[in-house]
Design an enzyme around this catalytic site. Structure first.
Site, short mmCIF file in Angstrom:
data_model
loop_
_atom_site.label_atom_id
_atom_site.label_comp_id
_atom_site.label_asym_id
_atom_site.label_seq_id
_atom_site.Cartn_x
_atom_site.Cartn_y
_atom_site.Cartn_z
N GLU A 99 0.79 -1.23 0.00
CA GLU A 99 0.00 0.00 0.00
C GLU A 99 0.82 1.28 0.00
OE1 GLU A 99 -3.03 0.09 2.97
OE2 GLU A 99 -3.94 -1.78 2.31
N GLU A 144 -5.38 -8.40 0.84
CA GLU A 144 -6.06 -8.06 2.09
C GLU A 144 -7.51 -7.78 1.80
OE1 GLU A 144 -4.46 -4.82 4.47
OE2 GLU A 144 -2.42 -5.55 4.16
C1 FCB Z 1 -4.45 -1.86 5.53
C2 FCB Z 1 -3.07 -2.22 6.04
C3 FCB Z 1 -3.06 -3.28 7.10
C4 FCB Z 1 -4.24 -3.13 8.06
C5 FCB Z 1 -5.54 -2.96 7.32
C6 FCB Z 1 -6.75 -2.84 8.21
O1 FCB Z 1 -4.43 -0.56 5.05
O2 FCB Z 1 -2.26 -2.68 4.97
O3 FCB Z 1 -1.82 -3.25 7.73
O4 FCB Z 1 -3.99 -2.15 8.96
O5 FCB Z 1 -5.46 -1.86 6.47
#
Ligand code: FCB
Length: 457
Positions: free
Chosen positions: A171, A359
């Site tokens: 990210e 994620e």
């Molecule tokens: C993302 C991050 C991760 C976590 C989630 C909820 O932005 O990559 O580390 O904090 O959000």
């Protein structure tokens, strides 16, 4: 469709189900075995930055409990684990001396995964920049990109023989805009010029990192994890639609453009290009080297409207109200269709390789009751979003795997330990781990894979 077995039937047999974490959020042991502070240690120790002035000193104590945690992953029946490597453990000052003890930890961890038959998906940078590098300006300095390249080389020389995949960055949107423009994440800067420097040098570091990986571990599939934003116009008006396109370029295009097209977006360059650091000959070639895969982190859509204020800086947008009334405990709108439209839009705009959802997950803070955590809304969130991923596969999009965020509750950055994203509940007083209802559901789903009909080795 919440029946995990039925849902499993919608995925190909070799689809990868995994769980994800990040070093600073779970490891603790911030002062052990030669690790030096990262920008997140400094940031969280500064009053007013993190909820309750909490920090990563202990976190989930994973540094000491990693064997038990790997057993937990194995028990959950998933086939892959996405974790990150802490740069300040490996090269504590960012440049200079290599700390073998830091490498030893990940060496053991990866062997532990292999012993348990779990694939290792490593991320080189999940935000814990060695603090010493702030002396040069951190990500606003070109030298940091070269320091990252060396770090990538060191890690891959030692661990590359056993990794199933590697990502350079997690990210960059967060480590660039959220950290240097909005001031929410470390180092807490609120400055467009700083952010524009961090942007180019992060992109450059990604490219140099890919170079390093390919030099020393050419067989490891190399990628990048982006939290692309599903930007939705607040209305059908021409002004709001134009605002949404600007927001798309500002939030997504400045990463996808250089990496997948070898260029920054035109409208962004017209507005802010004059404040970018020098883009040297060859930078964009380095940045746009072909990747083996890319990762998408998705949680919630971004709704925007035109900002009519005079002199509003690019992208000149304001937030538009959510459409869905359902929100998670962190306040993020739940809207699964935006995941599907986002992925399709990105494949239309760019020439993208295979995709992993690296994620996806939901924050719900319910605790233990009679030894159980009944987190039905999290389970529903997973079922709904996985349904969208299955639809994408039916539509021919090359979606190869899915990592739930997160394996367990952990240090949620500026929100501290208050916000819980785990499939596993962590009691921070005792460090006990308890599988939540959603975790049991995910276990049933993941247990169906690989199915063996066309499973990869
Ligand atoms: C993302 C991050 C991760 C976590 C989630 C909820 O932005 O990559 O580390 O904090 O959000």
């Amino acid at each position: 469709m919440n029946d995990p077995k039925k849902l499993a039937g919608r995925f190909p047999g070799d689809f990868l189900f995994g769980v994800a974490t990040a070093s600073f959020q779970i490891e603790g042991a911030t002062k052990e075995d030669g690790r030096k502070p990262s920008i997140w240690d400094a940031f969280s120790n500064m009053p007013g930055r993190v909820y309750g002035r909490q920090n990563g000193d202990v976190a989930c104590d994973h540094y000491h409990r990693w064997e038990q945690d790997l057993d937990l992953i194995k028990d959950m029946g998933v086939s892959a684990y996405r974790f990150s490597i802490a740069w300040p453990r490996i090269i504590p000052d960012g440049t200079g001396r290599i700390n073998e003890q830091g490498l030893d930890f990940y060496d053991k961890l990866i062997d532990g995964l292999k012993d348990r038959g779990i694939k290792a998906y490593a991320t080189l940078y999940h935000w814990d920049l060695p603090l010493t590098l702030m002396g040069e300006g951190g990500w606003t300095a070109r030298s940091t990109a070269y320091a990252f390249q060396r770090y990538a080389k060191v890690v891959m020389s030692r661990l590359g023989d056993r990794l199933d995949a590697v990502a350079t960055f997690n990210e960059p949107w967060c480590s660039v805009w959220l950290s240097h423009l909005y001031g929410i994440h470390a180092p807490g800067e609120k400055n467009m010029d700083a952010a524009l420097h961090a942007l180019h040098y992060t992109n450059l570091a990604h490219g140099l990192g890919i170079d390093a990986i390919r030099q020393v571990a050419p067989n490891v599939p190399a990628g990048l994890v982006l939290n692309a934003h599903s930007v939705v116009a607040g209305s059908d008006s021409k002004a709001d639609k134009a605002a949404a396109e600007r927001a798309f370029q500002f939030n997504n295009g400045v990463f996808f453009g250089p990496v997948f097209k070898g260029e920054y977006p035109d409208n962004f360059m017209k507005a802010l290009g004059g404040r970018m650091p020098p883009i040297e000959d060859g930078d964009l070639e380095v940045i746009s080297q072909k990747l083996d895969w890319w990762g998408l982190n998705y949680y919630t859509p971004m709704r925007v409207a035109h900002n009519p204020a005079k002199g509003a800086e690019f992208p000149a947008v304001v937030d538009a109200p959510p459409v869905s009334t359902v929100k998670t405990d962190i306040g993020w709108e739940v809207y699964a269709p935006a995941l599907g439209s986002l992925v399709k839009d990105l494949y239309d705009r760019y020439d993208l390789p295979d995709c992993y959802i690296t994620e996806n997950g939901a924050c719900y803070n319910m605790g233990l009751e009679n030894g159980e955590v009944d987190d039905q809304p999290r389970l529903d969130y997973y079922a709904e979003h996985l349904g969208v991923v299955a639809d994408l596969i039916s539509d021919g999009v090359p979606m190869k795997g899915y990592f739930a965020w997160s394996l367990m509750d952990n240090f949620e950055w500026a929100e501290g330990y208050k916000m819980r994203f785990g499939l596993v509940y962590v009691d921070y007083d005792t460090q006990e781990r308890i599988l939540k209802k959603s975790g049991k559901w995910y276990q049933t789903l993941a247990g169906e894979f690989p199915k063996g009909n066309h499973a990869s080795s």
